[in-house]
Design a protein around this motif. Structure first.
Motif, PDB file in Angstrom:
ATOM      1  N   ARG A  46       7.933   4.160  -2.639  1.00  0.00           N
ATOM      2  CA  ARG A  46       8.070   2.663  -4.045  1.00  0.00           C
ATOM      3  C   ARG A  46       9.519   2.832  -4.698  1.00  0.00           C
ATOM      4  O   ARG A  46       9.148   4.318  -5.168  1.00  0.00           O
ATOM      5  CB  ARG A  46       6.722   2.478  -4.998  1.00  0.00           C
ATOM      6  CG  ARG A  46       7.292   1.640  -5.773  1.00  0.00           C
ATOM      7  CD  ARG A  46       5.803   1.122  -7.244  1.00  0.00           C
ATOM      8  NE  ARG A  46       4.228   1.646  -5.458  1.00  0.00           N
ATOM      9  CZ  ARG A  46       2.997   1.784  -6.170  1.00  0.00           C
ATOM     10  NH1 ARG A  46       3.404   1.893  -7.347  1.00  0.00           N
ATOM     11  NH2 ARG A  46       1.931   1.044  -5.477  1.00  0.00           N
ATOM     12  N   ARG A  98      14.359  -1.307  -0.186  1.00  0.00           N
ATOM     13  CA  ARG A  98      13.119  -1.504  -0.306  1.00  0.00           C
ATOM     14  C   ARG A  98      12.330   0.083  -0.792  1.00  0.00           C
ATOM     15  O   ARG A  98      10.999  -0.464  -0.931  1.00  0.00           O
ATOM     16  CB  ARG A  98      12.332  -1.710   1.161  1.00  0.00           C
ATOM     17  CG  ARG A  98      13.621  -3.417   1.486  1.00  0.00           C
ATOM     18  CD  ARG A  98      13.512  -4.606   0.260  1.00  0.00           C
ATOM     19  NE  ARG A  98      11.535  -4.751   0.484  1.00  0.00           N
ATOM     20  CZ  ARG A  98      11.328  -6.197  -0.545  1.00  0.00           C
ATOM     21  NH1 ARG A  98      12.435  -6.412  -1.580  1.00  0.00           N
ATOM     22  NH2 ARG A  98       9.772  -6.569  -0.721  1.00  0.00           N
ATOM     23  N   PHE A  99      12.744   0.537  -0.098  1.00  0.00           N
ATOM     24  CA  PHE A  99      12.414   2.212  -0.115  1.00  0.00           C
ATOM     25  C   PHE A  99      13.449   2.970  -1.125  1.00  0.00           C
ATOM     26  O   PHE A  99      14.480   2.716  -1.214  1.00  0.00           O
ATOM     27  CB  PHE A  99      11.656   2.607   0.739  1.00  0.00           C
ATOM     28  CG  PHE A  99      10.593   2.218   1.939  1.00  0.00           C
ATOM     29  CD1 PHE A  99      10.148   0.998   1.690  1.00  0.00           C
ATOM     30  CD2 PHE A  99      10.711   2.256   3.194  1.00  0.00           C
ATOM     31  CE1 PHE A  99       8.734   0.808   2.562  1.00  0.00           C
ATOM     32  CE2 PHE A  99      10.013   1.741   4.185  1.00  0.00           C
ATOM     33  CZ  PHE A  99       9.052   0.738   4.022  1.00  0.00           C
ATOM     34  N   SER A 100      12.407   3.853  -1.691  1.00  0.00           N
ATOM     35  CA  SER A 100      13.350   4.605  -2.766  1.00  0.00           C
ATOM     36  C   SER A 100      13.785   6.146  -1.431  1.00  0.00           C
ATOM     37  O   SER A 100      13.600   5.996  -0.572  1.00  0.00           O
ATOM     38  CB  SER A 100      11.994   5.735  -3.634  1.00  0.00           C
ATOM     39  OG  SER A 100      12.842   7.101  -4.018  1.00  0.00           O
ATOM     40  N   ARG A 160       3.165   4.301  -1.628  1.00  0.00           N
ATOM     41  CA  ARG A 160       3.363   4.749  -3.226  1.00  0.00           C
ATOM     42  C   ARG A 160       4.401   5.651  -3.671  1.00  0.00           C
ATOM     43  O   ARG A 160       5.268   5.684  -4.028  1.00  0.00           O
ATOM     44  CB  ARG A 160       2.217   5.274  -3.781  1.00  0.00           C
ATOM     45  CG  ARG A 160       1.909   4.654  -4.370  1.00  0.00           C
ATOM     46  CD  ARG A 160       0.265   4.722  -5.232  1.00  0.00           C
ATOM     47  NE  ARG A 160      -0.928   6.029  -4.449  1.00  0.00           N
ATOM     48  CZ  ARG A 160      -2.017   4.662  -3.524  1.00  0.00           C
ATOM     49  NH1 ARG A 160      -2.053   4.117  -3.573  1.00  0.00           N
ATOM     50  NH2 ARG A 160      -2.383   5.955  -3.350  1.00  0.00           N
ATOM     51  N   GLU A 163       8.442  -3.291   5.120  1.00  0.00           N
ATOM     52  CA  GLU A 163       7.331  -2.640   4.569  1.00  0.00           C
ATOM     53  C   GLU A 163       5.726  -2.926   4.805  1.00  0.00           C
ATOM     54  O   GLU A 163       5.273  -1.994   4.796  1.00  0.00           O
ATOM     55  CB  GLU A 163       6.550  -3.683   2.595  1.00  0.00           C
ATOM     56  CG  GLU A 163       8.181  -2.679   1.649  1.00  0.00           C
ATOM     57  CD  GLU A 163       9.015  -4.410   1.920  1.00  0.00           C
ATOM     58  OE1 GLU A 163       9.381  -4.671   3.165  1.00  0.00           O
ATOM     59  OE2 GLU A 163       9.333  -4.919   0.711  1.00  0.00           O
TER      60      GLU A 163
END
Length: 197
Positions: free
Chosen positions: A196, A147-149, A193, A85
């Motif tokens: 996320r 960690r990410f969508s 965002r 991130e």
């Protein structure tokens, strides 16, 4: 041995690039001659042709030097340790800052890319693709690790961010309310965002 400076005004290639960038931004690439570039830079045509084969080579280098800088910086962020991130956010902000710091170069290139011959255009596309693929690899790393969508494909995430970057020259003004870093932080935050989980 070839001269790399002309008087006390700095290296000739850098002077030519700086002068060409200014003139291309003011007049347009197609309305600026090599003669005007060399006269404004205070060098001879011989000096110009020692470093550049043509005005087209000069246009290519105006953009390539920014892309080289951005690639080097992205590689540094991607290869650094730490959470994905943080690395992606720094890379996303950096491309905004370096684009704004070289806004004339980017604007000239996007406005004048069609003046490049097929070989140089292909070379530029390959260099840009390498940059985008390295950036996308960070998104994919974060998606694989959870960690990410994964709701949005990595390619679309990258296109979204770089669409914003490529339009900076249409609205960003140095005398506006936001500094380059503030713009970079806002756009990087929007990207993060969107990813996320």
């Amino acid at each position: 041995m070839a001269r790399t400076t002309d008087g006390d005004h700095g290296p000739v290639p850098q002077r030519l690039l700086a002068t060409a960038t200014r003139l291309f931004a003011q007049r347009g690439y197609d309305r600026t001659s090599v003669q005007e570039v060399v006269e404004s830079a205070g060098v001879t045509k011989g000096a110009f042709y020692h470093y550049f084969d043509s005005k087209e080579d000069l246009l290519h280098e105006v953009y390539a030097r920014v892309l080289r800088l951005q690639q080097q910086r992205l590689d540094g962020y991607a290869d650094a340790g730490g959470p994905v991130e943080d690395r992606l956010r720094e890379a996303a902000a950096d491309v905004v800052v370096t684009t704004i710091e070289n806004l004339d170069d980017a604007e000239i290139f996007f406005r004048s890319m069609h003046h490049l011959g097929p070989q140089k255009r292909q070379q530029v596309r390959a260099e840009r693709r390498r940059y985008h693929e390295r950036f996308r690899a960070l998104v994919e790393e974060g998606q694989r690790s959870g960690r990410f969508s994964t709701a949005t494909p990595a390619d679309l995430v990258v296109d979204y961010h770089f669409g914003s970057v490529h339009h900076l020259s249409t609205w960003y003004r140095a005398d506006g309310p936001l500094s380059p870093r503030q713009v970079a932080d806002h756009l990087a935050d929007l990207l993060m965002r969107a990813l996320r989980p």
